[in-house]
Write an enzyme that holds these catalytic residues in place. Structure first.
Site, PDB file in Angstrom:
ATOM      1  N   ASP A  97       0.786  -1.238   0.000  1.00 48.16           N
ATOM      2  CA  ASP A  97       0.000   0.000   0.000  1.00 48.16           C
ATOM      3  C   ASP A  97       0.815   1.282   0.000  1.00 48.16           C
ATOM      4  O   ASP A  97       0.314   2.335   0.363  1.00 48.16           O
ATOM      5  CB  ASP A  97      -0.905  -0.012   1.233  1.00 48.16           C
ATOM      6  CG  ASP A  97      -0.114  -0.207   2.519  1.00 48.16           C
ATOM      7  OD1 ASP A  97       1.106   0.062   2.517  1.00 48.16           O
ATOM      8  OD2 ASP A  97      -0.704  -0.617   3.529  1.00 48.16           O
ATOM      9  N   GLU A 119       0.367  -9.060  -0.957  1.00 49.07           N
ATOM     10  CA  GLU A 119      -0.341  -8.534   0.227  1.00 49.07           C
ATOM     11  C   GLU A 119      -1.582  -7.737  -0.208  1.00 49.07           C
ATOM     12  O   GLU A 119      -1.784  -6.573   0.175  1.00 49.07           O
ATOM     13  CB  GLU A 119       0.580  -7.668   1.118  1.00 49.07           C
ATOM     14  CG  GLU A 119       0.046  -7.484   2.529  1.00 49.07           C
ATOM     15  CD  GLU A 119       0.883  -6.547   3.388  1.00 49.07           C
ATOM     16  OE1 GLU A 119       0.765  -5.319   3.278  1.00 49.07           O
ATOM     17  OE2 GLU A 119       1.694  -7.070   4.188  1.00 49.07           O
ATOM     18  N   GLU A 133      -2.433   5.061   2.648  1.00 49.68           N
ATOM     19  CA  GLU A 133      -2.261   3.654   2.302  1.00 49.68           C
ATOM     20  C   GLU A 133      -3.558   2.951   1.889  1.00 49.68           C
ATOM     21  O   GLU A 133      -3.557   2.107   0.996  1.00 49.68           O
ATOM     22  CB  GLU A 133      -1.600   2.893   3.462  1.00 49.68           C
ATOM     23  CG  GLU A 133      -0.134   3.236   3.681  1.00 49.68           C
ATOM     24  CD  GLU A 133       0.100   4.521   4.460  1.00 49.68           C
ATOM     25  OE1 GLU A 133      -0.885   5.129   4.927  1.00 49.68           O
ATOM     26  OE2 GLU A 133       1.262   4.938   4.605  1.00 49.68           O
ATOM     27  N   HIS A 217       5.255   5.802  12.999  1.00 41.19           N
ATOM     28  CA  HIS A 217       5.560   6.654  11.847  1.00 41.19           C
ATOM     29  C   HIS A 217       4.346   7.090  11.041  1.00 41.19           C
ATOM     30  O   HIS A 217       4.483   7.799  10.049  1.00 41.19           O
ATOM     31  CB  HIS A 217       6.507   5.922  10.890  1.00 41.19           C
ATOM     32  CG  HIS A 217       5.869   4.745  10.217  1.00 41.19           C
ATOM     33  ND1 HIS A 217       5.118   4.876   9.088  1.00 41.19           N
ATOM     34  CD2 HIS A 217       5.842   3.434  10.527  1.00 41.19           C
ATOM     35  CE1 HIS A 217       4.673   3.678   8.720  1.00 41.19           C
ATOM     36  NE2 HIS A 217       5.093   2.796   9.583  1.00 41.19           N
ATOM     37  N   ARG A 219       1.426   8.796   9.123  1.00 45.89           N
ATOM     38  CA  ARG A 219       1.133  10.214   8.802  1.00 45.89           C
ATOM     39  C   ARG A 219      -0.029  10.771   9.611  1.00 45.89           C
ATOM     40  O   ARG A 219      -0.009  11.919  10.048  1.00 45.89           O
ATOM     41  CB  ARG A 219       0.769  10.314   7.305  1.00 45.89           C
ATOM     42  CG  ARG A 219       1.938  10.603   6.413  1.00 45.89           C
ATOM     43  CD  ARG A 219       1.463  10.772   4.969  1.00 45.89           C
ATOM     44  NE  ARG A 219       2.480  11.417   4.172  1.00 45.89           N
ATOM     45  CZ  ARG A 219       3.615  10.853   3.787  1.00 45.89           C
ATOM     46  NH1 ARG A 219       3.892   9.610   4.162  1.00 45.89           N
ATOM     47  NH2 ARG A 219       4.492  11.517   3.052  1.00 45.89           N
ATOM     48  N   HIS A 250      12.057   6.231  13.592  1.00 39.09           N
ATOM     49  CA  HIS A 250      11.947   6.367  12.130  1.00 39.09           C
ATOM     50  C   HIS A 250      12.665   7.637  11.673  1.00 39.09           C
ATOM     51  O   HIS A 250      12.728   8.618  12.426  1.00 39.09           O
ATOM     52  CB  HIS A 250      10.454   6.430  11.791  1.00 39.09           C
ATOM     53  CG  HIS A 250      10.132   6.289  10.328  1.00 39.09           C
ATOM     54  ND1 HIS A 250      10.373   7.277   9.405  1.00 39.09           N
ATOM     55  CD2 HIS A 250       9.575   5.276   9.637  1.00 39.09           C
ATOM     56  CE1 HIS A 250       9.973   6.883   8.204  1.00 39.09           C
ATOM     57  NE2 HIS A 250       9.484   5.660   8.315  1.00 39.09           N
TER      58      HIS A 250
HETATM   59  C1  UD1 Z   1       6.337   5.275   3.914  1.00 41.02           C
HETATM   60  C2  UD1 Z   1       5.014   4.766   3.337  1.00 41.02           C
HETATM   61  C3  UD1 Z   1       4.215   4.031   4.408  1.00 41.02           C
HETATM   62  C4  UD1 Z   1       5.045   2.961   5.077  1.00 41.02           C
HETATM   63  C5  UD1 Z   1       6.323   3.582   5.608  1.00 41.02           C
HETATM   64  C6  UD1 Z   1       7.210   2.529   6.209  1.00 41.02           C
HETATM   65  C7  UD1 Z   1       3.812   6.073   1.620  1.00 41.02           C
HETATM   66  C8  UD1 Z   1       2.947   7.238   1.350  1.00 41.02           C
HETATM   67  N1  UD1 Z   1       4.209   5.915   2.882  1.00 41.02           N
HETATM   68  O1  UD1 Z   1       6.017   6.291   4.869  1.00 41.02           O
HETATM   69  O2  UD1 Z   1       3.081   3.436   3.801  1.00 41.02           O
HETATM   70  O3  UD1 Z   1       4.308   2.395   6.121  1.00 41.02           O
HETATM   71  O4  UD1 Z   1       7.027   4.215   4.521  1.00 41.02           O
HETATM   72  O5  UD1 Z   1       8.211   3.081   7.005  1.00 41.02           O
HETATM   73  O6  UD1 Z   1       4.155   5.347   0.708  1.00 41.02           O
HETATM   74  N2  UD1 Z   1      13.574   9.171   5.496  1.00 41.02           N
HETATM   75  C9  UD1 Z   1      14.956   9.177   5.482  1.00 41.02           C
HETATM   76  N3  UD1 Z   1      15.606   8.000   5.221  1.00 41.02           N
HETATM   77  C10 UD1 Z   1      14.959   6.827   4.989  1.00 41.02           C
HETATM   78  C11 UD1 Z   1      13.545   6.837   5.031  1.00 41.02           C
HETATM   79  C12 UD1 Z   1      12.868   8.011   5.267  1.00 41.02           C
HETATM   80  O7  UD1 Z   1      15.580  10.184   5.698  1.00 41.02           O
HETATM   81  O8  UD1 Z   1      15.605   5.808   4.759  1.00 41.02           O
HETATM   82  C13 UD1 Z   1      12.844  10.449   5.758  1.00 41.02           C
HETATM   83  C14 UD1 Z   1      12.968  11.416   4.572  1.00 41.02           C
HETATM   84  O9  UD1 Z   1      13.025  12.721   5.053  1.00 41.02           O
HETATM   85  C15 UD1 Z   1      11.632  11.211   3.860  1.00 41.02           C
HETATM   86  C16 UD1 Z   1      10.710  10.964   5.040  1.00 41.02           C
HETATM   87  O10 UD1 Z   1      11.463  10.182   5.959  1.00 41.02           O
HETATM   88  O11 UD1 Z   1      11.270  12.322   3.086  1.00 41.02           O
HETATM   89  C17 UD1 Z   1       9.390  10.307   4.733  1.00 41.02           C
HETATM   90  O12 UD1 Z   1       9.547   9.131   3.946  1.00 41.02           O
HETATM   91  P1  UD1 Z   1       8.262   8.619   3.090  1.00 41.02           P
HETATM   92  O13 UD1 Z   1       8.594   7.348   2.415  1.00 41.02           O
HETATM   93  O14 UD1 Z   1       7.722   9.709   2.237  1.00 41.02           O
HETATM   94  O15 UD1 Z   1       7.142   8.377   4.196  1.00 41.02           O
HETATM   95  P2  UD1 Z   1       7.084   7.341   5.373  1.00 41.02           P
HETATM   96  O16 UD1 Z   1       6.412   8.042   6.498  1.00 41.02           O
HETATM   97  O17 UD1 Z   1       8.400   6.720   5.581  1.00 41.02           O
HETATM   98  N1  UDP Z   2      11.759  -2.880  11.467  1.00 43.47           N
HETATM   99  C1  UDP Z   2      13.159  -2.943  11.352  1.00 43.47           C
HETATM  100  N2  UDP Z   2      13.922  -2.066  12.091  1.00 43.47           N
HETATM  101  C2  UDP Z   2      13.377  -1.149  12.924  1.00 43.47           C
HETATM  102  C3  UDP Z   2      11.955  -1.079  13.006  1.00 43.47           C
HETATM  103  C4  UDP Z   2      11.185  -1.946  12.254  1.00 43.47           C
HETATM  104  O1  UDP Z   2      13.691  -3.763  10.608  1.00 43.47           O
HETATM  105  O2  UDP Z   2      14.114  -0.406  13.568  1.00 43.47           O
HETATM  106  C5  UDP Z   2      10.948  -3.790  10.630  1.00 43.47           C
HETATM  107  C6  UDP Z   2       9.823  -4.521  11.332  1.00 43.47           C
HETATM  108  O3  UDP Z   2      10.266  -5.755  11.866  1.00 43.47           O
HETATM  109  C7  UDP Z   2       8.792  -4.709  10.229  1.00 43.47           C
HETATM  110  C8  UDP Z   2       9.001  -3.480   9.357  1.00 43.47           C
HETATM  111  O4  UDP Z   2      10.295  -2.966   9.674  1.00 43.47           O
HETATM  112  O5  UDP Z   2       9.078  -5.850   9.439  1.00 43.47           O
HETATM  113  C9  UDP Z   2       7.932  -2.449   9.618  1.00 43.47           C
HETATM  114  O6  UDP Z   2       8.252  -1.272   8.973  1.00 43.47           O
HETATM  115  P1  UDP Z   2       7.460   0.074   9.212  1.00 43.47           P
HETATM  116  O7  UDP Z   2       6.885   0.068  10.587  1.00 43.47           O
HETATM  117  O8  UDP Z   2       8.384   1.178   8.836  1.00 43.47           O
HETATM  118  O9  UDP Z   2       6.312   0.044   8.123  1.00 43.47           O
HETATM  119  P2  UDP Z   2       4.832  -0.583   8.082  1.00 43.47           P
HETATM  120  O10 UDP Z   2       4.911  -2.017   8.396  1.00 43.47           O
HETATM  121  O11 UDP Z   2       3.988   0.188   9.042  1.00 43.47           O
HETATM  122  O12 UDP Z   2       4.397  -0.318   6.677  1.00 43.47           O
END
Ligand code: UD1
Ligand code: UDP
Length: 378
Positions: A97, A119, A133, A217, A219, A250
């Protein structure tokens, strides 16, 4: 040979796609497998790629600090166009998603390429929770040709929306494949690997009887929600000095700022950077309680026999709710504290409940998915 292009961009997608990529690689005589990462996440994605030893064929490298949904969706859509032209896959696999998943499915659809949705069928039926999502997965379902549903409930959700039953395959969730793989690896790793990642908190993890593991994390929890969450964690920590809260934070600034501002001074709250998957699995196994708004952790924790308080008002993963392992607490400070204290103040035996590894899969989901692709007419 069937040509399969797997596309993903965030940490959870990478963890859940890894078993499929490894299975496709194992059957290299049947499949020509290509991997494209969008790098919607960068550091958190690379951690998973390293752990599962995946070398992408294409890396769109789209992540920008502070990116919004327009940035991600347009970056993926435009970036993937050339990859599809170059590879000409028979099928594109997307996961779940995220905005990467939806935009990649849309790109494949525009190119007339079949889409397999891993999924598939998770639903809250509320487009605002989780946002965006729920919209991403509903839209992806409209575009997909093959729907790999993790559970019977997710299959029913798809049938309810008019997806033909012949296109839906119940396989279990590949996260359980990944979890089992990581759990086996964890047992083989030396203790020092965990110590270095956890820094000064490593000793606490080894010596403390009651660890609470936290992630967050979503939104829809930004702003007031995160402030409530942090205040609840502070109260739990201060009223239970024997308990240690470990919180891998995160990388999103909307999360890091309130969490560090409000919790960095609390002595028994340990804020650490995102952990490599095996380290996180190790910590889940060591925890008494997990408090999270994550999707994937709601599936993993019950398979490890752990209790979870979910900081959301609704979930697309209802299977574990009926077992009592998982409870919804929203972002209400009082509710989080009350429910956490109920578990933490009871007998230590309450930290481990009966394992139910079959709830979200048996660890063979990737094998089943690849079999379906092998037999499909593409
Ligand atoms: C995204 C997904 C969410 C998922 C989550 C898992 C969308 C809209 N959101 O949300 O569904 O559950 O990932 O974690 O697809 N950032 C870093 N380094 C990284 C990752 C993130 O710096 O490795 C920071 C950056 O500033 C980035 C921000 O986090 O712009 C947000 O990342 P983004 O993928 O847009 O949203 P998530 O909240 O991570
Ligand atoms: N996870 C990880 N390291 C961390 C936190 C989470 O590897 O420090 C793993 C966790 O076991 C799970 C996945 O990341 O498999 C969940 O990711 P996240 O919560 O970012 O996204 P969501 O599942 O909500 O989409």
């Amino acid at each position: 040979m069937k040509k399969v292009l797997t596309v993903f961009g965030t940490r959870p997608e990478a963890i859940k796609m890894a078993p499929i990529i490894r299975e496709l690689a194992r059957r290299a005589d049947e499949f020509s497998s290509f991997v494209c990462v969008t790098a919607q996440h960068r550091e958190m994605l690379d951690q998973v790629l390293d752990f599962f030893q995946i070398m992408p064929d294409f890396d769109l490298n789209i992540m920008k600090k502070g990116q919004d949904l327009y940035d991600v969706t347009s970056g993926v859509l435009l970036g993937i166009r050339g990859v599809l032209k170059q590879v000409e896959p028979d099928i594109v696999l997307v996961h779940g998603d995220t905005s990467t998943s939806f935009a990649a499915a849309l790109a494949a659809f525009y190119a007339g390429i079949k889409v397999g949705h891993i999924e598939a069928g998770l639903r809250t039926r509320n487009l605002k929770a989780p946002f965006p999502e729920e919209a991403n997965r509903q839209l992806t379902a409209r575009l997909a040709d093959f729907h790999f549903a993790p559970t019977a409930t997710s299959k029913q959700n798809l049938i309810f929306e008019g997806i033909p039953e012949s296109r839906i395959f119940v396989t279990g969730n590949t996260v359980i494949d990944a979890l089992f793989w990581a759990r086996n690896r964890v047992m083989m790793l030396p203790q020092s690997v965990f110590s270095s990642a956890l820094g000064r908190s490593a000793e606490v993890v080894e010596s403390s009887e009651k660890i609470v593991l936290v992630t967050g994390h979503r939104r829809e929890n930004f702003g007031a929600g995160f402030i409530n969450i942090c205040e609840a964690l502070k109260e739990i920590a201060q009223s239970n000095p024997d308990v240690h809260i470990i919180y891998p934070v995160h990388m999103n600034e909307n999360v890091r700022k309130p969490v560090y501002d409000l919790l960095k001074e609390v002595t028994n709250v340990h804020l650490v950077d995102p952990l490599e998957y095996s380290q996180f699995v190790y910590l889940m196994a060591k925890s008494c309680l997990i408090i999270t708004d994550s999707g994937g952790i709601q599936e993993e924790a019950p398979s490890l026999g752990k209790r979870v308080l979910v900081m959301r008002d609704m979930t697309e993963r209802p299977e574990a709710l009926s077992t009592g392992l998982v409870k919804l607490v929203g972002t209400n400070r009082k509710k989080i504290v009350t429910e956490a204290n109920k578990i933490l103040n009871s007998d230590i035996g309450n930290c481990l409940v009966k394992e139910d590894a079959k709830l979200y899969g048996d660890g063979r989901a990737a094998f089943k998915i690849v079999n379906v692709i092998n037999e499909a007419e593409l």
